[in-house]
Design a protein around this motif. Sequence first.
Motif, PDB file in Angstrom:
ATOM      1  N   LEU A 113      17.048  28.617  10.825  1.00  0.00           N
ATOM      2  CA  LEU A 113      15.954  28.565   9.667  1.00  0.00           C
ATOM      3  C   LEU A 113      14.978  29.463   9.849  1.00  0.00           C
ATOM      4  CD1 LEU A 113      16.131  24.573   9.360  1.00  0.00           C
ATOM      5  CD2 LEU A 113      17.053  26.128   7.789  1.00  0.00           C
ATOM      6  N   SER A 115      11.789  28.797   9.598  1.00  0.00           N
ATOM      7  CA  SER A 115      10.852  27.837  10.511  1.00  0.00           C
ATOM      8  C   SER A 115      11.010  27.873  11.754  1.00  0.00           C
ATOM      9  CB  SER A 115      10.604  26.439   9.844  1.00  0.00           C
ATOM     10  OG  SER A 115      11.663  25.806   9.947  1.00  0.00           O
ATOM     11  N   PRO A 141       7.494  30.409   4.538  1.00  0.00           N
ATOM     12  CA  PRO A 141       8.529  31.287   4.264  1.00  0.00           C
ATOM     13  C   PRO A 141       8.651  32.517   3.161  1.00  0.00           C
ATOM     14  CG  PRO A 141       8.606  29.316   3.179  1.00  0.00           C
ATOM     15  CD  PRO A 141       7.244  29.407   3.811  1.00  0.00           C
TER      16      PRO A 141
ATOM     17  N   ARG B 311      16.264  19.611  21.472  1.00  0.00           N
ATOM     18  CA  ARG B 311      16.486  20.457  20.453  1.00  0.00           C
ATOM     19  C   ARG B 311      16.446  21.868  21.008  1.00  0.00           C
ATOM     20  NH1 ARG B 311      13.516  23.404  16.749  1.00  0.00           N
ATOM     21  NH2 ARG B 311      11.704  22.608  17.534  1.00  0.00           N
ATOM     22  N   GLN B 312      15.300  22.108  21.808  1.00  0.00           N
ATOM     23  CA  GLN B 312      15.210  23.564  22.197  1.00  0.00           C
ATOM     24  C   GLN B 312      16.355  24.025  23.047  1.00  0.00           C
ATOM     25  OE1 GLN B 312      11.205  23.747  23.801  1.00  0.00           O
ATOM     26  NE2 GLN B 312      10.151  23.802  21.630  1.00  0.00           N
ATOM     27  N   ILE B 345      15.056  18.212   9.656  1.00  0.00           N
ATOM     28  CA  ILE B 345      15.387  19.605   9.890  1.00  0.00           C
ATOM     29  C   ILE B 345      17.032  19.370  10.727  1.00  0.00           C
ATOM     30  CG2 ILE B 345      15.448  21.708  11.324  1.00  0.00           C
ATOM     31  CD1 ILE B 345      12.532  21.793  10.521  1.00  0.00           C
ATOM     32  N   MET B 348      19.337  18.186   7.925  1.00  0.00           N
ATOM     33  CA  MET B 348      19.744  19.264   6.928  1.00  0.00           C
ATOM     34  C   MET B 348      20.800  20.189   7.795  1.00  0.00           C
ATOM     35  SD  MET B 348      17.099  22.209   5.810  1.00  0.00           S
ATOM     36  CE  MET B 348      17.502  23.452   4.803  1.00  0.00           C
ATOM     37  N   LYS B 349      20.665  20.527   9.094  1.00  0.00           N
ATOM     38  CA  LYS B 349      21.452  21.343   9.819  1.00  0.00           C
ATOM     39  C   LYS B 349      23.014  20.764   9.861  1.00  0.00           C
ATOM     40  CE  LYS B 349      19.702  24.800  12.130  1.00  0.00           C
ATOM     41  NZ  LYS B 349      19.427  25.651  13.569  1.00  0.00           N
ATOM     42  N   GLN B 371       0.831  22.248   8.231  1.00  0.00           N
ATOM     43  CA  GLN B 371       0.703  23.865   8.166  1.00  0.00           C
ATOM     44  C   GLN B 371       2.063  24.409   7.969  1.00  0.00           C
ATOM     45  OE1 GLN B 371      -0.227  25.878  12.147  1.00  0.00           O
ATOM     46  NE2 GLN B 371      -1.798  26.432  11.014  1.00  0.00           N
ATOM     47  N   LEU B 374       4.935  24.401   3.391  1.00  0.00           N
ATOM     48  CA  LEU B 374       5.839  25.383   2.366  1.00  0.00           C
ATOM     49  C   LEU B 374       7.091  25.689   2.934  1.00  0.00           C
ATOM     50  CD1 LEU B 374       2.796  27.981   2.264  1.00  0.00           C
ATOM     51  CD2 LEU B 374       3.665  26.687   0.263  1.00  0.00           C
ATOM     52  N   TYR B 375       7.313  25.657   4.347  1.00  0.00           N
ATOM     53  CA  TYR B 375       8.596  25.545   4.794  1.00  0.00           C
ATOM     54  C   TYR B 375       9.496  24.457   4.334  1.00  0.00           C
ATOM     55  CZ  TYR B 375       7.631  29.467   7.791  1.00  0.00           C
ATOM     56  OH  TYR B 375       7.357  30.859   8.467  1.00  0.00           O
ATOM     57  N   GLU B 378      10.161  24.129   0.693  1.00  0.00           N
ATOM     58  CA  GLU B 378      11.400  25.232   0.234  1.00  0.00           C
ATOM     59  C   GLU B 378      12.649  24.483   0.935  1.00  0.00           C
ATOM     60  OE1 GLU B 378      11.382  29.735   0.490  1.00  0.00           O
ATOM     61  OE2 GLU B 378      12.607  29.148   2.238  1.00  0.00           O
ATOM     62  N   TYR B 379      12.911  24.034   1.960  1.00  0.00           N
ATOM     63  CA  TYR B 379      14.046  23.288   2.516  1.00  0.00           C
ATOM     64  C   TYR B 379      14.418  22.203   1.382  1.00  0.00           C
ATOM     65  CZ  TYR B 379      12.998  25.708   6.791  1.00  0.00           C
ATOM     66  OH  TYR B 379      12.688  26.663   7.827  1.00  0.00           O
ATOM     67  N   GLU B 382      15.627  23.302  -1.566  1.00  0.00           N
ATOM     68  CA  GLU B 382      16.967  24.137  -1.626  1.00  0.00           C
ATOM     69  C   GLU B 382      17.965  23.209  -1.577  1.00  0.00           C
ATOM     70  OE1 GLU B 382      16.382  27.182   1.785  1.00  0.00           O
ATOM     71  OE2 GLU B 382      18.452  26.539   2.282  1.00  0.00           O
TER      72      GLU B 382
END
Lengths: 208, 390
Positions: A113, A115, A141, B311-312, B345, B348-349, B371, B374-375, B378-379, B382
């Motif tokens: 993604l 982000s 984005p 996650r990382q 997230i 979503m994935k 911060q 906006l991401y 958008e998700y 979407e």
Amino acid sequence: MNTEVNKKSIAKIIILLCCVSLVACSSPWVLVTRNNQTLKLGQLSLQAPSGWVISNEHANQYAAIVEGEQVNYKVDRIMVTKNGIQLDLIDILRFELSEAFPNIGETADNTMLPSELAEKYLAEKQTESGHDDFTIVKNEPVSIALNRGFRIHYQFKSNEGLQYDKLVYGFVTTKGFYTISFRAPALHYFKFNLVDFNTMLNSIVINS
Amino acid sequence: MYLIHFQVKYWRNRINCIIDNRNDRMKILITSICLSLLLTAAIDNNAISAETLLDSEMGRLIYISEKYAENLRKSDLIYQDEDVTNYLQKIMRKLYPDYEDVFKIHIYNSSEINASATIDGHIYVRLGMLAKAVNEAQIASVLAHEGAHVIKNHLLESLRNQKWIETGLGLYASDTALAHISDYSIELEQEADDEGFRRLIAAKYDPKEAAKIFQSMANEAKIRHQLDDSLYSSHPKLLDRIDYFAKLSKGHSGHIGKETYLEKTSVIKLECLRRNITNYRFNSVLLDLDTNKQLSKLFPQSWFYIGEAYRQRAAENDANNSENAYLKAIELKPGFAPTYRALGILYMKKQQHPKALAYFDKYLAKSPDAQDKLYITEYYNEIKNSGSIQ
């Protein structure tokens, strides 16, 4: 006697020509003298702004200072500047997906993604020295030639204490992680040359 | 030892006077030149005693150290936490009661796991080191070791051994490098370890904790693949050192101070966790939270960092581990907004769109000025527009 003088003169001319040609061959800077000069990097093609200078000096090299040591990474790279790279620099880079974020040892793939890409990009930058007082002005984005990606505007101070603004666009394709950035001192240069960068950005075409 | 202590104080005062008063500096300069000329004329250069040379080089190093400390004070490189600084200063006084005025502790704003000392007793402890230690005895081991470098004058000795001073190279080395070096010889490190051990025992700390903090550092070095590069690795091979301390401390016991230490440093520990997550040091996060389980009890949002670290890392089964940790974070700290974004997230994935939307909704409600708003918006749009949600 005359023949000897002639021979010496010819030798001098040959040496001089060799020197001139060597200097010319190694010249890393090319002035963009006309509009619509196309630059190509990986799948990208875009128009260089007239009056700027293209550098091939670091064409395949990206150097970062990580934990006090310089590390060189192999990349595809085009640098474009108008007044010298310390004053304004458009930097176009393509990293291999497997080495997309070399400082933090992370990879990229085209399922990520925007982000997630932005998060890794910021982590990568913050490991490098010469990025003191790192402040994110905006992180959002964007769509770059129909590819989903990020746009980050951040500020930092160089090791010498000069404040810079940097605007970076990043996206990933199946063939690499691309960043297109513009960096200039916050005072005067950033706003002054941003128009040329935006024009260049709008000309991007991504070939599949 | 007392002689050195006296010299340090004497030179510090003299240099402060010189810095403060330019006229004095001029007078001293002129007097020094005259004296040097007289001395040169009067005696052979070789006859200048080693002590005179020691004085002058020491004076210069103290001057550099003070200048360095002053520059740091003006910058944001010193982490400002008066309470923790005073706490560390108190530990130092316990360890070195005979050098009460010499040591000045500073917390250096860096997540490196390290500490260093200047010739006149400024001790710079990195945030990373404070976060790595799990009790007072462990941080006392580090302070005792650094203090030993100061009282035994190791910096000057080390520079001399490296021939920096004699060859004049020291004149061109950076102030930082001269103010506090961290690559002492094995012999000097051994000497500092021995003195440090003696001080730990005298202050009634449990010396077994020294081996444990070095073991933690070795573990960290291993996951950062730096065992031979840094992180105290110049110290006589970290693993040998652990063995040495383990042998020395057999049969000894003493004060550990776990609760107080955790209480004092918990904010620093949490800050280091956050920095490690930001810098993708996910293995360090997992290691720290594993060795310091109390932290996740004290700070429920630590579960969010555990989730982020999984996650990382994205190894086998980490998606599930990550989900479980996030859910635990929400259970224990429902007001902590980033966990909702992370779960959104994640779902979503996983194409679990209704769950993703629900968590995004909660995230945006709890953190309307985020911060990354906006991401997430958008998700959210979407998914809404994808037709997968009725």
